[in-house]
Enzyme design. Structure first.
Site, PDB file in Angstrom:
ATOM      1  N   GLY A 242       0.832  -1.204   0.000  1.00  0.00           N
ATOM      2  CA  GLY A 242       0.000   0.000   0.000  1.00  0.00           C
ATOM      3  C   GLY A 242       0.868   1.257   0.000  1.00  0.00           C
TER       4      GLY A 242
ATOM      5  N   LEU B  57       1.299   3.787   2.244  1.00  0.00           N
ATOM      6  CA  LEU B  57       2.084   4.047   3.450  1.00  0.00           C
ATOM      7  C   LEU B  57       3.149   2.965   3.644  1.00  0.00           C
ATOM      8  CD1 LEU B  57       2.612   5.615   6.055  1.00  0.00           C
ATOM      9  CD2 LEU B  57       0.815   4.262   7.156  1.00  0.00           C
TER      10      LEU B  57
ATOM     11  N   ALA C  14      -4.936  -2.542   5.579  1.00  0.00           N
ATOM     12  CA  ALA C  14      -6.296  -2.076   5.875  1.00  0.00           C
ATOM     13  C   ALA C  14      -7.175  -2.289   4.662  1.00  0.00           C
ATOM     14  CB  ALA C  14      -6.278  -0.589   6.238  1.00  0.00           C
TER      15      ALA C  14
ATOM     16  N   TYR D 153     -16.947   1.903   7.371  1.00  0.00           N
ATOM     17  CA  TYR D 153     -15.467   1.913   7.376  1.00  0.00           C
ATOM     18  C   TYR D 153     -14.954   2.526   8.679  1.00  0.00           C
ATOM     19  CZ  TYR D 153     -10.767   3.659   6.400  1.00  0.00           C
ATOM     20  OH  TYR D 153      -9.433   3.957   6.485  1.00  0.00           O
TER      21      TYR D 153
ATOM     22  N   LYS E 213     -12.671   0.772  11.627  1.00  0.00           N
ATOM     23  CA  LYS E 213     -11.350   1.270  12.060  1.00  0.00           C
ATOM     24  C   LYS E 213     -11.365   1.566  13.560  1.00  0.00           C
ATOM     25  CE  LYS E 213      -8.143   2.103   9.896  1.00  0.00           C
ATOM     26  NZ  LYS E 213      -6.962   1.236   9.596  1.00  0.00           N
TER      27      LYS E 213
HETATM   28  N1  LIG Z   1      -5.784   6.485   2.515  1.00  0.00           N
HETATM   29  C1  LIG Z   1      -6.151   7.429   3.362  1.00  0.00           C
HETATM   30  O1  LIG Z   1      -6.531   8.540   2.970  1.00  0.00           O
HETATM   31  C2  LIG Z   1      -6.050   7.188   4.853  1.00  0.00           C
HETATM   32  C3  LIG Z   1      -6.423   8.213   5.715  1.00  0.00           C
HETATM   33  C4  LIG Z   1      -6.274   8.019   7.086  1.00  0.00           C
HETATM   34  C5  LIG Z   1      -5.807   6.812   7.562  1.00  0.00           C
HETATM   35  N2  LIG Z   1      -5.506   5.810   6.703  1.00  0.00           N
HETATM   36  C6  LIG Z   1      -5.010   4.552   7.268  1.00  0.00           C
HETATM   37  O2  LIG Z   1      -3.616   4.478   7.016  1.00  0.00           O
HETATM   38  C7  LIG Z   1      -3.229   3.109   6.834  1.00  0.00           C
HETATM   39  C8  LIG Z   1      -2.496   2.956   5.498  1.00  0.00           C
HETATM   40  O3  LIG Z   1      -3.390   3.318   4.458  1.00  0.00           O
HETATM   41  P1  LIG Z   1      -2.940   3.397   2.933  1.00  0.00           P
HETATM   42  O4  LIG Z   1      -3.498   4.658   2.391  1.00  0.00           O
HETATM   43  O5  LIG Z   1      -1.495   3.090   2.795  1.00  0.00           O
HETATM   44  O6  LIG Z   1      -3.801   2.204   2.349  1.00  0.00           O
HETATM   45  P2  LIG Z   1      -3.611   1.343   1.014  1.00  0.00           P
HETATM   46  O7  LIG Z   1      -2.697   2.042   0.068  1.00  0.00           O
HETATM   47  O8  LIG Z   1      -4.991   0.964   0.570  1.00  0.00           O
HETATM   48  O9  LIG Z   1      -2.840   0.085   1.581  1.00  0.00           O
HETATM   49  C9  LIG Z   1      -3.456  -0.872   2.373  1.00  0.00           C
HETATM   50  C10 LIG Z   1      -2.830  -2.195   2.013  1.00  0.00           C
HETATM   51  O10 LIG Z   1      -3.426  -3.203   2.846  1.00  0.00           O
HETATM   52  C11 LIG Z   1      -3.586  -4.349   2.018  1.00  0.00           C
HETATM   53  N3  LIG Z   1      -4.555  -5.290   2.584  1.00  0.00           N
HETATM   54  C12 LIG Z   1      -5.901  -5.317   2.439  1.00  0.00           C
HETATM   55  N4  LIG Z   1      -6.389  -6.385   3.086  1.00  0.00           N
HETATM   56  C13 LIG Z   1      -5.344  -7.039   3.629  1.00  0.00           C
HETATM   57  C14 LIG Z   1      -5.212  -8.214   4.397  1.00  0.00           C
HETATM   58  N5  LIG Z   1      -6.258  -8.969   4.732  1.00  0.00           N
HETATM   59  N6  LIG Z   1      -3.961  -8.589   4.802  1.00  0.00           N
HETATM   60  C15 LIG Z   1      -2.870  -7.857   4.467  1.00  0.00           C
HETATM   61  N7  LIG Z   1      -2.935  -6.755   3.718  1.00  0.00           N
HETATM   62  C16 LIG Z   1      -4.170  -6.340   3.324  1.00  0.00           C
HETATM   63  C17 LIG Z   1      -4.020  -3.808   0.695  1.00  0.00           C
HETATM   64  O11 LIG Z   1      -3.808  -4.777  -0.311  1.00  0.00           O
HETATM   65  P3  LIG Z   1      -4.763  -4.778  -1.609  1.00  0.00           P
HETATM   66  O12 LIG Z   1      -4.458  -3.494  -2.354  1.00  0.00           O
HETATM   67  O13 LIG Z   1      -4.339  -6.022  -2.296  1.00  0.00           O
HETATM   68  O14 LIG Z   1      -6.161  -4.806  -1.094  1.00  0.00           O
HETATM   69  C18 LIG Z   1      -3.096  -2.599   0.551  1.00  0.00           C
HETATM   70  O15 LIG Z   1      -1.878  -2.946  -0.082  1.00  0.00           O
HETATM   71  C19 LIG Z   1      -4.504   2.296   6.957  1.00  0.00           C
HETATM   72  O16 LIG Z   1      -4.652   1.859   8.277  1.00  0.00           O
HETATM   73  C20 LIG Z   1      -5.593   3.308   6.646  1.00  0.00           C
HETATM   74  O17 LIG Z   1      -6.823   2.946   7.227  1.00  0.00           O
HETATM   75  C21 LIG Z   1      -5.606   5.967   5.353  1.00  0.00           C
END
Ligand SMILES: NC(=O)c1ccc[n+]([C@@H]2O[C@H](COP(=O)([O-])OP(=O)(O)OC[C@H]3O[C@@H](n4cnc5c(N)ncnc54)[C@H](OP(=O)(O)O)[C@@H]3O)[C@@H](O)[C@H]2O)c1
Length: 279
Positions: A10, A12, A54, A119, A123
């Site tokens: 992902g 992050l 996530a 969602y 979380k």
């Molecule tokens: N994005 C935002 O704007 C945002 C804002 C605030 C907080 N956050 C939090 O910050 C953190 C990082 O977010 P991000 O933006 O980096 O998210 P991201 O780019 O969507 O990365 C999340 C990763 O988790 C993987 N994943 C999904 N299900 C899984 C499982 N069962 N086991 C292992 N990996 C799994 C996904 O794989 P797939 O792609 O294959 O599904 C993806 O590679 C998360 O906790 C998120 O909730 C995000």
């Protein structure tokens, strides 16, 4: 020190890997955090775990909340349990979507969460289960993440999608009544490493300095990309997304100073992303 990064494919996770190239970095294909046995195996021998995995499909979670809960709550609890058994420290990530967005100031760590979407509820459950399992865990809430490698589930980061759509000549309509702290994942990753090194525990808000609407963020991304396209500012009601989102998604902190200004983070993102997309 042996470091494990989950959800490493992902946005992050990708930036944490860049800062800690020696870490064991596992994407979903190598480790699904919903599989407790596999999580216990992966965490064995580790001193520090960053759980970046996530299910971030905010709209899809409304129709299928169990899917989001399986990863964001159950999966997070699996990681915490494994860390407790192993004696490893855990840094877990959460979101501004645990708040309802009705306050007229940035949300602090002491404000009671009240998510308005499936969602957000998943979380929040994740936070609660992590801290119940492992009270020494660090739970970092952030907001509006964008990285050079965008979130696959969203079809790229928000600024990336705006730039691509403008380049394709598509009409741009963006909500102006939802606010956030746009935060570059490389900045968040560096801060997470620092706070983990200091041994911080509990819930902390880590975001860029400053808050803006998605519309302002879209306009700034286009300015950096030197694209002259008009962006229509609309209300959330005009978009009618399946999941409700907090109007005020801005976070503040009484524990840590903010990261650099969101505009500076976006500029750094633009330099990286444009170089990557041309290579
Ligand atoms: N994005 C935002 O704007 C945002 C804002 C605030 C907080 N956050 C939090 O910050 C953190 C990082 O977010 P991000 O933006 O980096 O998210 P991201 O780019 O969507 O990365 C999340 C990763 O988790 C993987 N994943 C999904 N299900 C899984 C499982 N069962 N086991 C292992 N990996 C799994 C996904 O794989 P797939 O792609 O294959 O599904 C993806 O590679 C998360 O906790 C998120 O909730 C995000």
């Amino acid at each position: 020190m042996r470091v494990l990064i989950t959800g490493a494919a992902g946005q992050l996770g990708h930036d944490l890997r860049r800062l800690r190239p020696e870490a064991l970095a596992l994407g979903r294909a190598q480790l699904s955090i919903t599989n407790l046995g596999a999580v216990l195996d992966a965490v064995r021998g580790c001193d520090l775990v960053f759980n970046c995995a996530a299910d971030n499909a905010v709209d899809a979670a409304e129709a299928d909340p169990e899917r989001a809960l399986a990863v964001n709550a159950e999966g997070a609890a699996n990681i915490a349990l494994a860390c407790r058994r192993q004696g490893a420290r855990l840094v877990h990530f959460s979101t501004n979507f645990v708040f309802d967005g009705t306050l007229d100031r940035p949300y602090l760590e002491s404000d009671p969460p009240h998510p308005v979407s499936a969602y957000g509820r998943s979380k929040l459950q994740g936070e609660e289960r992590v801290l119940a399992e492992l009270p020494s865990a660090l739970v970092i809430r952030s907001s509006g993440l964008f990285g050079a490698v965008g979130s696959a589930v969203k079809g790229g980061s928000f600024p990336e999608r705006v730039v691509r759509r403008a380049q394709a000549g598509e009409r741009l309509r963006v909500v102006a009544d939802q606010r956030l702290n746009p935060t570059f994942t490389l900045d968040l990753a560096a801060a997470a490493l620092e706070l983990a090194g200091e041994g911080m525990e509990g819930v902390v808000h880590v975001v860029s300095r400053g808050c803006c609407s998605y519309w302002e963020l879209a306009c700034e991304a286009l300015r950096l990309a030197r694209i002259q396209a008009s962006v229509e500012a609309v209300d959330s009601a005009a978009i009618a997304a399946p999941a409700p989102r907090p109007r005020n998604g801005c976070l503040g902190s009484t524990r840590v100073p903010p990261l650099r200004d969101w505009q500076l983070g976006l500029e750094a993102w633009w330099r990286e992303w444009s170089a990557l997309s041309q290579s």
